[in-house]
Scaffold this motif. Structure first.
Motif, short mmCIF file in Angstrom:
data_model
loop_
_atom_site.label_atom_id
_atom_site.label_comp_id
_atom_site.label_asym_id
_atom_site.label_seq_id
_atom_site.Cartn_x
_atom_site.Cartn_y
_atom_site.Cartn_z
N VAL A 36 38.13 -11.59 4.56
CA VAL A 36 38.70 -10.34 4.07
C VAL A 36 39.31 -10.50 2.67
O VAL A 36 39.85 -9.55 2.11
CB VAL A 36 39.76 -9.77 5.04
CG1 VAL A 36 39.14 -9.35 6.34
CG2 VAL A 36 40.88 -10.77 5.26
N HIS A 51 38.40 -22.63 -1.60
CA HIS A 51 37.01 -22.21 -1.41
C HIS A 51 36.94 -20.74 -0.98
O HIS A 51 37.56 -20.34 -0.02
CB HIS A 51 36.38 -23.10 -0.32
CG HIS A 51 34.92 -22.81 -0.10
ND1 HIS A 51 34.20 -23.41 0.88
CD2 HIS A 51 34.06 -21.98 -0.73
CE1 HIS A 51 32.96 -22.97 0.84
NE2 HIS A 51 32.85 -22.09 -0.12
N ARG A 539 27.84 -8.62 -0.80
CA ARG A 539 28.82 -8.31 -1.85
C ARG A 539 28.29 -8.77 -3.20
O ARG A 539 27.63 -9.82 -3.26
CB ARG A 539 30.15 -9.02 -1.56
CG ARG A 539 30.90 -8.35 -0.45
CD ARG A 539 32.23 -9.00 -0.16
NE ARG A 539 32.80 -8.36 1.02
CZ ARG A 539 33.60 -8.97 1.88
NH1 ARG A 539 33.95 -10.22 1.71
NH2 ARG A 539 34.07 -8.32 2.92
N1 LIG Z 1 34.41 -6.67 -4.20
C1 LIG Z 1 35.42 -7.38 -3.73
N2 LIG Z 1 35.18 -8.59 -3.22
C2 LIG Z 1 36.21 -9.30 -2.73
C3 LIG Z 1 37.54 -8.81 -2.75
N3 LIG Z 1 38.34 -9.74 -2.17
C4 LIG Z 1 37.55 -10.76 -1.83
N4 LIG Z 1 36.27 -10.51 -2.17
C5 LIG Z 1 35.10 -11.35 -1.92
O1 LIG Z 1 35.00 -11.49 -0.51
C6 LIG Z 1 34.52 -12.78 -0.16
C7 LIG Z 1 35.46 -13.43 0.83
O2 LIG Z 1 36.68 -13.77 0.18
P1 LIG Z 1 37.58 -15.01 0.66
O3 LIG Z 1 38.80 -15.00 -0.20
O4 LIG Z 1 36.78 -16.25 0.71
O5 LIG Z 1 37.94 -14.53 2.12
P2 LIG Z 1 38.86 -15.27 3.21
O6 LIG Z 1 39.58 -14.18 3.92
O7 LIG Z 1 39.69 -16.33 2.59
O8 LIG Z 1 37.75 -15.89 4.15
P3 LIG Z 1 37.91 -17.07 5.27
O9 LIG Z 1 38.65 -18.20 4.65
O10 LIG Z 1 36.48 -17.41 5.58
O11 LIG Z 1 38.60 -16.45 6.42
C8 LIG Z 1 34.37 -13.55 -1.47
O12 LIG Z 1 33.02 -13.47 -1.87
C9 LIG Z 1 35.26 -12.77 -2.44
O13 LIG Z 1 34.81 -12.85 -3.80
C10 LIG Z 1 37.78 -7.51 -3.31
O14 LIG Z 1 38.88 -6.97 -3.33
N5 LIG Z 1 36.68 -6.85 -3.77
#
Ligand SMILES: Nc1nc2c(ncn2[C@@H]2O[C@H](COP(=O)(O)OP(=O)(O)OP(=O)(O)O)[C@@H](O)[C@H]2O)c(=O)[nH]1
Ligand SMILES: [Mg+2]
Length: 582
Positions: A36, A51, A539
């Protein structure tokens, strides 16, 4: 904002974390469902490089980083993504234990604006265990593109906790989040969270237990009273063990046991079996999450997922799925091979010119022949040759690989390979860690933490080495170009070299499956666990960021290490085993 202690990119010891805690004004936990944007927000606020990528389960352990905001120092803790804190998977336990027993001053719960309903389930669960919550509705840009509007004001009212909207990729929007967090921490807003009301029988049982549990619960943990009673009714042994251990409580109290027997009788009288309690609790949460999201979300179109579904129909189809995947890989390898030729020869020429220059300097100093041999023909030529050969393919392959990761292709590959891993009696998640191994085997091995069963985890670790990592690609490419591609000319030379590397990778994947099957049938016998893999929405990747991240964080790091830190040294292997909980 975002001033960082960059040295924290390395693994921190518990002493370091204690020191960081002492030196910070506040500790903030960043929780939420997987994928998310938690790590993106964490990186944006701390300047670190955790990462990120478009697939669930990347963050497998808590990461700490400092964010300086308006003269305050916040220690942010990026915790693994979790759908719930009720079941017992490793990530969920790490997340739950940190929120519950890690004593963060506040917990920021990140939600995906495009699937709020499912994310709200976690909010309601966390509301049971802490009061200092800020809800952050992220991915608002994606929601807008899909025609989804979230009424943040109404959401705040319905939940009773502060709500803020963000687009994690736009750092400016994170200021609003930090303002809300500061308001909560400095008690400028009063939080009165609207907790879930369970069915009357469960509420009655909670009341029966509360008076007795309160007697043994320290005042500082009073907030957990209702949740602990719920867990006692649920008879969730692992959570109860965790509560007793972390809060130094003892539920083996006569008065509590009497009340528990009373509760059990009430449940039996109402025909609610042990396993039904959790279902009833979950149903109440899901029902409320549905209600709230129905009220706060407006859809412009009902078919907002249709584009992803159409693409998935092709990419994950039985007929085309695997051929498309192989074609993807071949294309990336071809671009890598063709693209690497030019910078490689340019670098060679450049290093050659520098070599001539250095030789002249040594001559002018009248240095003996053997010194020239050691310094120029030995050290200099080897280092520059390795750099000229390794750097360009890595600098091309890593960004392309990260591009696919950000796009959301990795889970689709795992989906296509799942049935083969099932036949090999190993985990479907192994396909994901194997793909990560293509980028870096060390990351692939550490990533096995997403696999719950120790047997399957061990199989994934032992077989990860069969897929060549990015550090080994340049070597493979060189061998393929010199020994196979050189028999052909023009474009055929690069095509044949690409096919050769591709065959080696496919053989590696087949070897992974065969060895996994052999291990599963011999020393690591067992039945594969079932797992649910979420296919994330596609995305748009952030090309600029990917280029910078891949070249500076990964390529140069690997080149500096020269062996991809693949766990060949004893220490790094032990580290990897430790991270993977082996
Ligand atoms: N368009 C868009 N993409 C986003 C946004 N926030 C995160 N992303 C994308 O969403 C994907 C997941 O983001 P992460 O930060 O890795 O998510 P996480 O919640 O840490 O994921 P886990 O560690 O696997 O639980 C990545 O490709 C980011 O670039 C946003 O606000 N807008
Ligand atoms: Mg993460």
């Amino acid at each position: 904002m975002g001033l960082t202690n960059r040295s924290m990119g390395k693994k921190l010891l518990s002493n370091d974390i204690d020191n960081l805690k002492k030196n910070s004004d506040y500790v903030i936990a960043i929780a939420g469902n997987p994928n998310v944007g938690k790590s993106t927000i964490f990186n944006g606020l701390t300047g670190m490089n955790q990462h990120t990528g478009n697939w669930p389960g990347k963050t497998v352990e808590n990461s700490n980083g400092i964010c300086n905001y308006k003269n305050k120092k916040f220690l942010l803790v990026d915790i693994p993504g979790t759908y719930s804190i009720m079941s017992n998977s490793q990530e969920e336990e790490i997340a739950r234990d940190y929120i519950c027993f890690g004593n963060p001053d506040a917990t920021v719960i990140i939600l995906d604006a495009t699937c709020l309903e499912r994310n709200l389930n976690l909010v309601y669960q966390i509301m049971e265990i802490t009061s200092n919550i800020v809800v952050c509705v992220n991915l608002l840009d994606e929601a807008k593109k899909k025609g989804i509007t979230v009424n943040l004001k109404l959401l705040e009212k319905r939940l009773g906790v502060p709500v803020v909207g963000t687009i994690a990729r736009k750092k400016k929007t994170l200021d609003k989040l930090m303002d809300k967090v500061t308001d909560v921490l400095e008690k400028r807003v009063v939080i009165k969270s609207n907790k879930i009301k369970y069915i009357p029988i469960i509420e009655d049982c909670i009341k029966i237990l509360e008076s007795k549990v309160q007697n043994i619960l320290p005042k500082r943990n009073e907030y957990l009273l209702r949740w602990i009673c719920l867990k006692l009714i649920d008879r969730d042994d692992r959570i109860l063990y965790s509560i007793q251990k972390n809060l130094e409580l003892n539920f083996d109290d006569k008065q509590i046991n009497d009340k528990l027997s009373e509760v059990q009788k009430i449940l039996e009288r109402n025909d609610i079996k042990k396993e039904d309690v959790r279902d009833k609790v979950v149903s109440s949460i899901v029902f409320e999450a549905e209600n709230v999201s129905r009220d706060v979300i407006q859809y412009k179109r009902s078919d907002y997922r249709s584009r992803d579904r159409k693409i998935d129909k092709i990419l994950t189809s039985k007929l085309f799925g695997i051929p498309i995947m192989i074609a993807f890989l071949a294309f990336i390898l071809w671009i890598t091979i063709v693209g690497a030729n030019y910078p490689s020869s340019l670098l060679s020429e450049l290093f050659g010119m520098i070599k001539e220059f250095l030789i002249k300097i040594l001559h002018s100093f009248g240095s003996p022949e053997w010194i020239r041999g050691i310094l120029i023909d030995g050290i200099y030529s080897t280092v520059t040759w390795v750099t000229a050969v390794m750097l360009p393919p890595m600098a091309i392959f890593f960004p392309l690989f990260t591009l696919l990761e950000d796009l959301g292709v990795l889970p689709r590959i795992a989906f296509n390979l799942d049935k083969y891993f099932k036949k090999a009696c190993s985990s479907g998640k192994q396909a994901l860690t194997m793909c990560m191994g293509l980028g870096c085997n060390a990351a692939g091995v550490v990533g096995t933490r997403i696999i719950d069963s120790p047997r399957e985890k061990l199989i994934s670790i032992l077989t990860n080495v069969f897929v060549p990592c990015n550090g080994r690609f340049p070597f493979l490419i060189t061998i393929a170009t010199v020994f196979v591609g050189s028999y052909f000319t023009g474009i055929f030379s690069s095509i044949v070299s690409t096919l050769t590397v591709l065959i080696v990778i496919i053989l590696g994947i087949m070897l992974t499956l065969i060895i996994s099957k052999i291990l599963s049938k011999t020393i690591l016998k067992g039945i594969p666990n079932s797992f649910i893999l979420e296919l994330p929405p596609y995305r748009r990747p952030q090309i600029g960021k990917i280029l910078v991240r891949s070249i500076f964080d990964r390529t140069l790091f690997v080149l500096r290490k020269s062996d991809c830190s693949c766990g060949t040294s004893r220490n790094s292997y032990l580290d990897i085993c430790k991270y993977s909980n082996i």
